[in-house]
Motif scaffolding. Sequence first.
Motif, PDB file in Angstrom:
ATOM      1  N   UNK A  13       0.653  -0.954   0.413  1.00  0.00           N
ATOM      2  CA  UNK A  13      -0.313   0.197  -0.049  1.00  0.00           C
ATOM      3  C   UNK A  13       1.003   1.112  -0.155  1.00  0.00           C
ATOM      4  N   UNK A  14       0.804   2.297  -1.298  1.00  0.00           N
ATOM      5  CA  UNK A  14       1.685   3.435  -1.234  1.00  0.00           C
ATOM      6  C   UNK A  14       0.562   4.695  -0.688  1.00  0.00           C
ATOM      7  N   UNK A  15       1.057   5.265   0.206  1.00  0.00           N
ATOM      8  CA  UNK A  15      -0.318   6.626   0.338  1.00  0.00           C
ATOM      9  C   UNK A  15       0.156   8.075   0.166  1.00  0.00           C
ATOM     10  N   UNK A  16       1.791   7.774  -0.837  1.00  0.00           N
ATOM     11  CA  UNK A  16       1.657   9.168  -1.157  1.00  0.00           C
ATOM     12  C   UNK A  16       1.678   9.518  -2.117  1.00  0.00           C
ATOM     13  N   UNK A  17       0.896  11.505  -2.376  1.00  0.00           N
ATOM     14  CA  UNK A  17       0.614  11.688  -3.374  1.00  0.00           C
ATOM     15  C   UNK A  17       1.703  11.972  -4.474  1.00  0.00           C
ATOM     16  N   UNK A  18       1.545  11.118  -5.795  1.00  0.00           N
ATOM     17  CA  UNK A  18       2.517  11.403  -7.070  1.00  0.00           C
ATOM     18  C   UNK A  18       2.833  13.151  -6.779  1.00  0.00           C
ATOM     19  N   UNK A  19       3.443  13.275  -7.861  1.00  0.00           N
ATOM     20  CA  UNK A  19       4.691  14.892  -8.117  1.00  0.00           C
ATOM     21  C   UNK A  19       2.543  15.676  -8.422  1.00  0.00           C
ATOM     22  N   UNK A  20       1.951  14.560  -9.689  1.00  0.00           N
ATOM     23  CA  UNK A  20       1.205  15.185 -10.108  1.00  0.00           C
ATOM     24  C   UNK A  20       0.261  15.952  -9.478  1.00  0.00           C
ATOM     25  N   UNK A  21       0.061  14.475  -8.618  1.00  0.00           N
ATOM     26  CA  UNK A  21      -1.197  15.123  -7.572  1.00  0.00           C
ATOM     27  C   UNK A  21      -0.908  15.989  -6.595  1.00  0.00           C
ATOM     28  N   UNK A  22      -0.223  15.944  -6.005  1.00  0.00           N
ATOM     29  CA  UNK A  22       0.287  17.293  -5.563  1.00  0.00           C
ATOM     30  C   UNK A  22       0.640  18.393  -5.676  1.00  0.00           C
ATOM     31  N   UNK A  23       0.873  18.670  -7.142  1.00  0.00           N
ATOM     32  CA  UNK A  23       0.652  19.894  -8.012  1.00  0.00           C
ATOM     33  C   UNK A  23      -0.291  20.150  -8.357  1.00  0.00           C
ATOM     34  N   UNK A  24      -1.000  19.153  -8.370  1.00  0.00           N
ATOM     35  CA  UNK A  24      -2.914  19.734  -8.549  1.00  0.00           C
ATOM     36  C   UNK A  24      -3.284  20.208  -7.177  1.00  0.00           C
ATOM     37  N   UNK A  25      -3.476  19.734  -6.524  1.00  0.00           N
ATOM     38  CA  UNK A  25      -3.422  19.922  -4.786  1.00  0.00           C
ATOM     39  C   UNK A  25      -3.632  20.978  -4.547  1.00  0.00           C
ATOM     40  N   UNK A  26      -1.713  21.351  -4.879  1.00  0.00           N
ATOM     41  CA  UNK A  26      -1.501  22.872  -4.415  1.00  0.00           C
ATOM     42  C   UNK A  26      -1.732  24.123  -5.397  1.00  0.00           C
ATOM     43  N   UNK A  27      -2.235  24.133  -6.842  1.00  0.00           N
ATOM     44  CA  UNK A  27      -2.944  24.489  -7.591  1.00  0.00           C
ATOM     45  C   UNK A  27      -4.640  24.659  -7.280  1.00  0.00           C
ATOM     46  N   UNK A  28      -5.397  23.620  -6.854  1.00  0.00           N
ATOM     47  CA  UNK A  28      -6.782  23.470  -6.656  1.00  0.00           C
ATOM     48  C   UNK A  28      -6.890  24.648  -5.257  1.00  0.00           C
ATOM     49  N   UNK A  29      -5.754  24.347  -4.167  1.00  0.00           N
ATOM     50  CA  UNK A  29      -5.732  25.236  -3.420  1.00  0.00           C
ATOM     51  C   UNK A  29      -6.095  26.428  -3.277  1.00  0.00           C
ATOM     52  N   UNK A  30      -4.891  27.093  -4.284  1.00  0.00           N
ATOM     53  CA  UNK A  30      -4.466  27.623  -4.097  1.00  0.00           C
ATOM     54  C   UNK A  30      -5.250  29.159  -4.222  1.00  0.00           C
ATOM     55  N   UNK A  31      -6.204  28.351  -6.020  1.00  0.00           N
ATOM     56  CA  UNK A  31      -7.433  28.838  -6.441  1.00  0.00           C
ATOM     57  C   UNK A  31      -7.837  28.827  -5.628  1.00  0.00           C
ATOM     58  N   UNK A  32      -9.205  28.570  -4.800  1.00  0.00           N
ATOM     59  CA  UNK A  32     -10.196  28.171  -3.788  1.00  0.00           C
ATOM     60  C   UNK A  32      -9.650  29.647  -2.620  1.00  0.00           C
ATOM     61  N   UNK A  33      -8.516  29.299  -2.003  1.00  0.00           N
ATOM     62  CA  UNK A  33      -7.900  30.402  -0.709  1.00  0.00           C
ATOM     63  C   UNK A  33      -7.684  31.990  -1.372  1.00  0.00           C
ATOM     64  N   UNK A  34      -7.479  31.824  -2.497  1.00  0.00           N
ATOM     65  CA  UNK A  34      -7.584  33.369  -3.481  1.00  0.00           C
ATOM     66  C   UNK A  34      -8.059  33.855  -3.944  1.00  0.00           C
ATOM     67  N   UNK A  35      -9.209  33.245  -4.886  1.00  0.00           N
ATOM     68  CA  UNK A  35     -10.227  33.395  -5.329  1.00  0.00           C
ATOM     69  C   UNK A  35     -11.137  33.317  -5.114  1.00  0.00           C
ATOM     70  N   UNK A  36     -11.914  32.094  -4.587  1.00  0.00           N
ATOM     71  CA  UNK A  36     -12.895  31.772  -5.094  1.00  0.00           C
ATOM     72  C   UNK A  36     -13.719  32.455  -3.618  1.00  0.00           C
ATOM     73  N   UNK A  37     -12.967  31.708  -1.863  1.00  0.00           N
ATOM     74  CA  UNK A  37     -13.441  31.994  -1.253  1.00  0.00           C
ATOM     75  C   UNK A  37     -13.648  34.258  -0.385  1.00  0.00           C
TER      76      UNK A  37
END
Length: 392
Positions: free
Chosen positions: A1-25
């Motif tokens: 079992x591997x619970x680590x995120x891939x580089x792509x997943x981590x980058x997506x998470x960071x982009x979406x989080x930044x978009x929500x926090x900075x633009x949507x909220x």
Amino acid sequence: MDFSMTDRQRELKERVTAFIDETVIPYEKDARATSHGPTDELRVELNALAKEAGLFAPHVSEEYGGLGLGHVDRAIVFEAAGRSPLGPVALHCAAPDEGNMHLLEKVATHAQKEKYLLPLASGAVRSCFAMTERGGAGADPSDMKTVATPDGAGGYIINGSKWLITGADGAGFSIIMATVDDPKGKSGPTMFLTPLPAEGVKLDRLMDTMDSSFTGGHGEIVYENLRVGPDAVLGEVGEGFRYAQVRLAPARLTHCMRWLGGATRAHEIATEYARQRHAFGKPIGEHEGVGFMLADNEIDIAQSRLTIWHTAWLLDQGEHARHESSMAKVAVSEALFRIVDRCVQTLGGLGMSRETVVEQLFREIRGFRIYDGPSEVHRWAIAKRVMRANRT
């Protein structure tokens, strides 16, 4: 079992989080975020921002203009989107559209995809899914009272009513569940597609509900001799319940994903307040009564995320995961409500006000224990599978 995120997943998470926090909220206090959900004007504006950020329709296949994410990828992105009640609206991955897009991709004909899925996937229109009835189909969909009668020319005439239909006001089309009554042919629960507005479809009223995050609110609809052609049948006649499971198993899980993000944000707000607010000589988070609530939140968040990821992984392996999605729906919906309830308690009087988003998240997440199957129905279904020793 591997619970680590891939580089792509981590980058997506960071982009979406930044978009929500900075633009949507910052839009959460917009007057267009009404008690019946964000207006279409606000939705379209947020959609444009998500498209500009390259984050629009993450669940839709690339063929139809989306990012084509698998279920585990969606778990990561949808959780980040759920940090704001407006986040899933902005990314166009909110219910009921997200579930309807999934269903159309799986079941619709090529012509139906061209007519309905393409404009829905692009955000040009919204949709609704009409199954629940007052005193009829709901947690028990077999109690369907809306009837589709053959018209003698290959089409059908639909009569009945539905209520609590999310997104009904302003939807560009609807998927309708009705029972076909055909003495000469195939009968049973069937899904139909119809453009909206349409003659024979009346939005009787908008219902006032606890939640306020769904564009178009929740409506009561009356069908009076709605005529549809044979090309309106989604899938096959009599197979409506089977297609409902195609739609609902992933949809239950995506609700878990989105509201986990909301509950996590509520926890962040409560934790920061517990650091700053002093009582009896120290920050309230250092008192066990509050500190233990924050600790229990951490536990519930971690367990919910693992449950979601495991079920998403099963779906990515091609499993139906009905048993696991039912367990996830019960466990996560109840855990998330405990989290937001503790957050309100930690904030005290502030938590009862609309000075923070926690009050809204409390209302929204309370509803999650009911829609897409209440906990009691899922427990009953889980128990039946256990007794059969057959969990598929």
